[in-house]
Write an enzyme that holds these catalytic residues in place. Sequence first.
Site, PDB file in Angstrom:
ATOM      1  CB  SER A   1      -0.988   0.004   1.169  1.00  0.00           C
ATOM      2  OG  SER A   1      -0.327   0.180   2.395  1.00  0.00           O
ATOM      3  CG  ASN A   2       3.588   2.718   2.991  1.00  0.00           C
ATOM      4  OD1 ASN A   2       3.376   3.907   3.208  1.00  0.00           O
ATOM      5  ND2 ASN A   2       3.389   1.774   3.895  1.00  0.00           N
TER       6      ASN A   2
ATOM      7  CG  HIS B   1       9.772   1.555  11.849  1.00  0.00           C
ATOM      8  ND1 HIS B   1       9.916   0.185  11.779  1.00  0.00           N
ATOM      9  CD2 HIS B   1       9.506   1.840  13.148  1.00  0.00           C
ATOM     10  CE1 HIS B   1       9.757  -0.337  12.980  1.00  0.00           C
ATOM     11  NE2 HIS B   1       9.508   0.649  13.830  1.00  0.00           N
TER      12      HIS B   1
ATOM     13  CB  ALA C   1       0.094   8.867   9.428  1.00  0.00           C
ATOM     14  CD  GLU C   2       3.001   3.026   7.621  1.00  0.00           C
ATOM     15  OE1 GLU C   2       3.541   2.485   6.657  1.00  0.00           O
ATOM     16  OE2 GLU C   2       2.600   2.377   8.607  1.00  0.00           O
TER      17      GLU C   2
HETATM   18  C1  GRF Z   1       3.995  -0.617   6.664  1.00  0.00           C
HETATM   19  O1  GRF Z   1       3.361  -0.481   7.895  1.00  0.00           O
HETATM   20  C2  GRF Z   1       5.412  -0.090   6.717  1.00  0.00           C
HETATM   21  O2  GRF Z   1       5.559   0.967   7.598  1.00  0.00           O
HETATM   22  C3  GRF Z   1       6.178  -1.293   7.232  1.00  0.00           C
HETATM   23  O3  GRF Z   1       5.571  -2.386   6.620  1.00  0.00           O
HETATM   24  C4  GRF Z   1       4.221  -2.073   6.288  1.00  0.00           C
HETATM   25  C5  GRF Z   1       4.070  -2.316   4.836  1.00  0.00           C
HETATM   26  O4  GRF Z   1       2.749  -2.121   4.407  1.00  0.00           O
HETATM   27  N1  GRF Z   1       7.589  -1.149   6.949  1.00  0.00           N
HETATM   28  P1  GRF Z   1       2.447  -1.984   2.869  1.00  0.00           P
HETATM   29  O5  GRF Z   1       3.024  -3.234   2.212  1.00  0.00           O
HETATM   30  O6  GRF Z   1       3.102  -0.746   2.379  1.00  0.00           O
HETATM   31  O7  GRF Z   1       0.957  -1.940   2.762  1.00  0.00           O
END
Ligand code: GRF
Length: 222
Positions: free
Chosen positions: A25-26, A122, A186-187
Amino acid sequence: MVRKHLVRKHLVRKRVAILISGRGSNMMALIEAAKDERYPAEIVLVISSDPAAEGLKHAAAANIRTEVVEHRMFGRDREAFERALQHELDQLGVELICLAGFMRLLTPWFVRQWEGRLLNIHPALLPAFKGLNTHARALAEGVKKHGATVHFVVPEMDSGPIIAQSAVPILNSDTEATLAARVLEAEHQIYPWALRQVAEGRVKIEGEHCLIDGRPVTTKNS
Ligand code: GRF
């Protein structure tokens, strides 16, 4: 007669690879941001360490080139795995790497050659809650604020100069799932923002810290 030539200024966008192992998702937040041609980075490659990573399908659907470099194929030889990663990165002239849920620890060999060009996100307000299960640990400790951090990667896990942080409140009613969802939102805001700052050359590393446009990083509250 003087002919006027129209000289269009083209933005030189940084070539970025995103490394994933799962949901992505990020990765998608970064891909979405980079769809705007004024965004200073383009996503040229997504590499997954796991062929079953859901994110691979999303990247392919967004017409981003994908590769799988499966860590299992290299057994315990982490550098051999990383040489295979490096080969893919070199092929496409990658300039910056974003780790986004990439579940492999990188060796100092790899990290050093990407120093200042390798970012990670993170799900905690570093230096608090390094490692895994950050949301459960934040709830168990009873802290009132939690959040997410984007930082440059250094050999020590979940350390390195912080580029962006976003804090979220912890509510009495929170479960691990509700807190994780709030942090994830937030990410998705801060990662594209942080990559923009780096790609535009606004971020300077000074010792353990980053300066952005010459100013210290401040934590945003969402
Ligand atoms: C996120 O919470 C990121 O901060 C951590 O791993 C997770 C990955 O989620 N490092 P996604 O694959 O980006 O949905």
